[in-house]
Design a protein around this motif. Structure first.
Motif, PDB file in Angstrom:
ATOM      1  N   THR A 146     -87.679 -47.078   4.711  1.00 58.93           N
ATOM      2  CA  THR A 146     -87.858 -46.021   3.712  1.00 58.93           C
ATOM      3  C   THR A 146     -86.763 -46.093   2.654  1.00 58.93           C
ATOM      4  N   ALA A 147     -85.534 -46.323   3.094  1.00 56.82           N
ATOM      5  CA  ALA A 147     -84.430 -46.478   2.152  1.00 56.82           C
ATOM      6  C   ALA A 147     -84.672 -47.665   1.230  1.00 56.82           C
ATOM      7  N   LEU A 148     -85.168 -48.755   1.786  1.00 56.99           N
ATOM      8  CA  LEU A 148     -85.453 -49.947   0.977  1.00 56.99           C
ATOM      9  C   LEU A 148     -86.484 -49.634  -0.103  1.00 56.99           C
ATOM     10  N   LYS A 149     -87.512 -48.898   0.251  1.00 51.89           N
ATOM     11  CA  LYS A 149     -88.545 -48.533  -0.722  1.00 51.89           C
ATOM     12  C   LYS A 149     -87.975 -47.651  -1.834  1.00 51.89           C
ATOM     13  N   LEU A 150     -87.138 -46.685  -1.453  1.00 51.25           N
ATOM     14  CA  LEU A 150     -86.565 -45.770  -2.454  1.00 51.25           C
ATOM     15  C   LEU A 150     -85.612 -46.503  -3.387  1.00 51.25           C
ATOM     16  N   LEU A 151     -84.796 -47.389  -2.850  1.00 50.87           N
ATOM     17  CA  LEU A 151     -83.861 -48.160  -3.678  1.00 50.87           C
ATOM     18  C   LEU A 151     -84.608 -48.965  -4.727  1.00 50.87           C
ATOM     19  N   ASN A 152     -85.720 -49.561  -4.317  1.00 53.19           N
ATOM     20  CA  ASN A 152     -86.518 -50.372  -5.251  1.00 53.19           C
ATOM     21  C   ASN A 152     -87.315 -49.510  -6.216  1.00 53.19           C
ATOM     22  N   GLN A 153     -87.848 -48.416  -5.730  1.00 51.36           N
ATOM     23  CA  GLN A 153     -88.692 -47.558  -6.566  1.00 51.36           C
ATOM     24  C   GLN A 153     -87.911 -46.885  -7.682  1.00 51.36           C
ATOM     25  N   TYR A 154     -86.710 -46.381  -7.363  1.00 47.59           N
ATOM     26  CA  TYR A 154     -85.929 -45.619  -8.343  1.00 47.59           C
ATOM     27  C   TYR A 154     -84.804 -46.439  -8.982  1.00 47.59           C
ATOM     28  N   ILE A 163     -81.983 -47.582  -7.832  1.00 51.79           N
ATOM     29  CA  ILE A 163     -80.667 -47.027  -7.527  1.00 51.79           C
ATOM     30  C   ILE A 163     -79.984 -47.927  -6.508  1.00 51.79           C
ATOM     31  N   ARG A 164     -78.693 -47.682  -6.306  1.00 50.67           N
ATOM     32  CA  ARG A 164     -77.924 -48.552  -5.421  1.00 50.67           C
ATOM     33  C   ARG A 164     -77.333 -47.813  -4.228  1.00 50.67           C
ATOM     34  N   HIS A 165     -77.409 -46.475  -4.238  1.00 50.01           N
ATOM     35  CA  HIS A 165     -76.832 -45.690  -3.145  1.00 50.01           C
ATOM     36  C   HIS A 165     -77.731 -44.510  -2.801  1.00 50.01           C
ATOM     37  N   ILE A 166     -77.776 -44.181  -1.520  1.00 51.48           N
ATOM     38  CA  ILE A 166     -78.528 -43.011  -1.058  1.00 51.48           C
ATOM     39  C   ILE A 166     -77.646 -42.214  -0.103  1.00 51.48           C
ATOM     40  N   PRO A 167     -77.280 -40.979  -0.463  1.00 46.79           N
ATOM     41  CA  PRO A 167     -76.545 -40.125   0.474  1.00 46.79           C
ATOM     42  C   PRO A 167     -77.445 -39.724   1.649  1.00 46.79           C
ATOM     43  N   ILE A 168     -76.857 -39.652   2.824  1.00 44.78           N
ATOM     44  CA  ILE A 168     -77.569 -39.205   4.017  1.00 44.78           C
ATOM     45  C   ILE A 168     -77.103 -37.777   4.311  1.00 44.78           C
ATOM     46  N   ASP A 204     -77.382 -50.436  -1.348  1.00 47.92           N
ATOM     47  CA  ASP A 204     -78.369 -51.514  -1.329  1.00 47.92           C
ATOM     48  C   ASP A 204     -77.858 -52.695  -0.510  1.00 47.92           C
ATOM     49  N   ARG A 205     -76.546 -52.900  -0.504  1.00 43.38           N
ATOM     50  CA  ARG A 205     -75.974 -53.993   0.292  1.00 43.38           C
ATOM     51  C   ARG A 205     -76.136 -53.721   1.783  1.00 43.38           C
ATOM     52  N   ASP A 206     -75.925 -52.452   2.184  1.00 41.09           N
ATOM     53  CA  ASP A 206     -76.112 -52.100   3.597  1.00 41.09           C
ATOM     54  C   ASP A 206     -77.535 -52.416   4.047  1.00 41.09           C
ATOM     55  N   VAL A 207     -78.489 -52.026   3.207  1.00 42.45           N
ATOM     56  CA  VAL A 207     -79.889 -52.248   3.551  1.00 42.45           C
ATOM     57  C   VAL A 207     -80.215 -53.736   3.545  1.00 42.45           C
ATOM     58  N   ARG A 208     -79.676 -54.449   2.573  1.00 45.87           N
ATOM     59  CA  ARG A 208     -79.930 -55.893   2.495  1.00 45.87           C
ATOM     60  C   ARG A 208     -79.343 -56.614   3.704  1.00 45.87           C
ATOM     61  N   ASP A 209     -78.124 -56.213   4.096  1.00 44.76           N
ATOM     62  CA  ASP A 209     -77.504 -56.851   5.260  1.00 44.76           C
ATOM     63  C   ASP A 209     -78.259 -56.549   6.548  1.00 44.76           C
ATOM     64  N   ALA A 210     -78.905 -55.378   6.579  1.00 42.39           N
ATOM     65  CA  ALA A 210     -79.655 -54.996   7.782  1.00 42.39           C
ATOM     66  C   ALA A 210     -81.024 -55.653   7.837  1.00 42.39           C
ATOM     67  N   SER A 211     -81.449 -56.218   6.714  1.00 45.29           N
ATOM     68  CA  SER A 211     -82.765 -56.851   6.667  1.00 45.29           C
ATOM     69  C   SER A 211     -82.645 -58.317   7.076  1.00 45.29           C
TER      70      SER A 211
END
Length: 215
Positions: free
Chosen positions: A22-30, A32-37, A50-57
């Protein structure tokens, strides 16, 4: 300038139990490079980039496990605790945080609630505005003695030419704290008359100071 003047108020957030995909979709859709939790009280408990998500992929060559890893909860890759700032903090202080902590984004909180976000790009754009470089103007840099009253002395000389000052920066001259550099951005494309006046008053003009353009 205050953080509340430059922060983005519409912040894309996620709860900690949301999936990484879901975070990956939001980063690409909007874009953006950061999402607060945030938790149920809208308190910041983590942040993902985005780096956290990329590293986790997983690699594209490992498609079998990619889908499974992206279904992990976002809290498994979020950074915590999170450095935050207040709306009434100064933008210059945020720039210092970015430099010292080597980060590129800070959530903005008030009463422990998320109210905005500031990125490195926001701060850079603000500092550009503060310098006045976006306006048609010329820059003059002057080496002066570090003493009380020196700034109004110089601004009076510039003012005598009926020229507006867009911005003033003051910083030490190299490692010599006996002197300062005054960097003016003035709203004229011909600063030579001002430079001549400054030199006639005994001031050392460091820029512009090329042979042939002024006395």
């Amino acid at each position: 300038m205050l953080v509340e003047e430059v922060m983005k108020r519409d912040v894309i957030t996620l709860p900690p139990h949301e999936k990484i995909e879901t975070a990956l979709k939001l980063l690409n859709q909007y874009h953006i490079r950061h999402i607060p939790i945030v938790d149920e009280q809208n308190q910041v408990i983590g942040i993902v980039s985005d780096r956290d998500v990329r590293d986790a992929s997983p690699s594209i060559f490992d498609r079998a496990t990619k889908a499974e890893q992206l279904k992990n909860e976002i809290q498994s890759i979020m950074s915590s605790p999170v450095i935050t700032v207040h709306p009434l903090d100064f933008v210059e202080e945020v720039a210092g945080i970015f430099y010292d902590q080597e980060i590129a984004c800070v959530p903005v909180t008030e009463d422990n609630k998320l109210v905005g976000i500031v990125t490195e790009k926001d701060v850079l754009y603000t500092l550009i505005q503060l310098t006045g470089i976006h306006e048609q103007s010329s820059q003059i840099e002057i080496k002066v003695e570090n003493k009380i009253g020196i700034l109004p002395e110089v601004t009076n000389i510039i003012g005598s030419h009926k020229v507006n000052i867009s911005s003033v920066l003051v910083y030490p001259y190299k490692n010599n704290y006996k002197n300062k550099i005054l960097a003016f951005r003035v709203q004229t494309m011909n600063p030579m008359p001002i430079i001549d006046s400054l030199k006639s008053k005994g001031y050392e003009v460091l820029w512009p100071n090329m042979p042939g353009i002024s006395k």
